[in-house]
Design a protein around this motif. Sequence first.
Motif, PDB file in Angstrom:
ATOM      1  N   UNK A   1      39.766  16.392 103.384  1.00 56.56           N
ATOM      2  CA  UNK A   1      41.025  16.703 104.385  1.00 56.56           C
ATOM      3  C   UNK A   1      41.043  18.059 104.766  1.00 56.56           C
ATOM      4  N   UNK A   2      40.800  19.013 103.521  1.00 58.61           N
ATOM      5  CA  UNK A   2      40.749  20.355 103.667  1.00 58.61           C
ATOM      6  C   UNK A   2      39.679  21.035 104.530  1.00 58.61           C
ATOM      7  N   UNK A   3      38.491  20.341 104.638  1.00 60.19           N
ATOM      8  CA  UNK A   3      37.417  20.763 105.427  1.00 60.19           C
ATOM      9  C   UNK A   3      36.486  21.519 104.291  1.00 60.19           C
ATOM     10  N   UNK A   4      36.829  21.359 103.259  1.00 61.53           N
ATOM     11  CA  UNK A   4      35.889  22.307 102.255  1.00 61.53           C
ATOM     12  C   UNK A   4      34.727  21.388 101.717  1.00 61.53           C
ATOM     13  N   UNK A   5      33.770  21.881 101.422  1.00 58.53           N
ATOM     14  CA  UNK A   5      32.603  21.106 100.660  1.00 58.53           C
ATOM     15  C   UNK A   5      32.484  21.590  99.134  1.00 58.53           C
ATOM     16  N   UNK A   6      32.718  20.188  98.378  1.00 60.74           N
ATOM     17  CA  UNK A   6      32.713  20.796  96.979  1.00 60.74           C
ATOM     18  C   UNK A   6      31.089  21.173  96.508  1.00 60.74           C
ATOM     19  N   UNK A   7      31.098  22.085  95.712  1.00 60.33           N
ATOM     20  CA  UNK A   7      29.503  22.769  95.485  1.00 60.33           C
ATOM     21  C   UNK A   7      28.919  22.096  94.258  1.00 60.33           C
ATOM     22  N   UNK A   8      28.378  20.545  94.672  1.00 58.94           N
ATOM     23  CA  UNK A   8      27.723  19.730  93.928  1.00 58.94           C
ATOM     24  C   UNK A   8      26.980  19.011  94.813  1.00 58.94           C
ATOM     25  N   UNK A   9      25.553  19.276  94.810  1.00 61.05           N
ATOM     26  CA  UNK A   9      24.798  18.371  95.399  1.00 61.05           C
ATOM     27  C   UNK A   9      24.751  16.987  95.018  1.00 61.05           C
TER      28      UNK A   9
END
Length: 362
Positions: free
Chosen positions: A273-281
Amino acid sequence: MYGTEVIDPDVPLNAAESADYDAALAGSAAAGERPAHASFDALIEADQRVEPRDDMPSAYRKTLIRQIAQHAHSEVIGMQPEGSWVTRAPSLRRKAILIAKVQDEAGHGLYLYSAAETLGIDRAELLDMLHDGRQKYSSIFNYPTLTWADCGAIGWLVDGAAIMNQVPLCRCSYGPYARAMIRVCKEESFHQRQGFEILWNLMRGTDAQRAMAQDAANRWWGPALMMFGPHDTGDAAQGGGHTEQSMAWGIKRFSNDDLRQRFVDMMVLQADRLGLTLPDPDLRWNEERGHWDFGAIDWDEFRRVLKGDGPCNAERISHRRRAHDEGAWVREAATAYAAKQAARATSATRSTDRLHAAEPAA
Ligand code: 3HC
């Protein structure tokens, strides 16, 4: 989800309100058992609250003192990373919100130290143990707040993790801790929303603001996962942590791993929703498990931080010690004032007694 619907008003909070305790106690008596701490065992079996004057095993008391103190210390040390942004927050509105939030953390520390004191330990002693490293505080507060977006990431991720871990503590078997947690969780839910809102606005701002928000999320995601504590399910269940015993006593209601998984499941959707990418491939939906899979956690880093070798351990504890030393005169003045008040009250009682003694009997 936000900690506001944590308590079912129809469920009795105290043993006296329920027949389950009597039933459990009668059960053990009927079976001819009267083991040490029978009344405690009956309370736990009936899933009722243990209160300060109830009999309890010393290991239960010790575990609670450790956990509640660590929690209280975390709230108090946790004021530092965001406190440093009060003067730098980007608007008057943001400053006012941040002051209120940091003040809430101080309040949480106070409720929790008070809850710990009901177990027979003094707050001054707990603070000594924090200052000389005999007690811990949460690993998360040893990371720096480099930009304004870090205040958003702390609210969103750190307070989000705190709520996930702390809502079940409203049902902890120890009454004073459980009751303190109800208010703490309500306030934490406001903290999480304000963090989400900071990031929401940054993500709808300039490219530089979006990059700042993403950078903060990148740095706080891993440490937020560590907040839940080491693995304690599967093979790790034999690893010597406290979970098994604490769950048997109704202190913890879920394992560290269960809560961490629920947190990941919740945060993936919110990040989207925020448009952030969580840093976990390795983050991906696992249809079979009905949960999000996620990558390995850097437990070496966690252990380093716990040993005192995190980016801000030295700064946090030396600031805390300095604040404590500089506040000594306040504690001394309050103690002297309380002693004067008590002496005045005693002498007033004595004068009244003397007056009554001198009066002729009617
Ligand atoms: N930071 C520091 N130490 C940690 C830790 C963490 N994130 N997670 C675990 N540990 C420590 C434990 O204290 C224990 O230490 P010990 O062996 O010296 O006694 C050891 O690692 C093994 O961990 P366990 O899982 O067996 O320990 P617990 O059963 O105590 O579980 C816990 C750890 C889940 C953190 C539990 O103590 C708990 O739920 N505590 C209450 C909540 C709390 O303290 N939260 C801290 C954050 S407060 C906060 O975030 C404020 C908010 O405003 C932001």
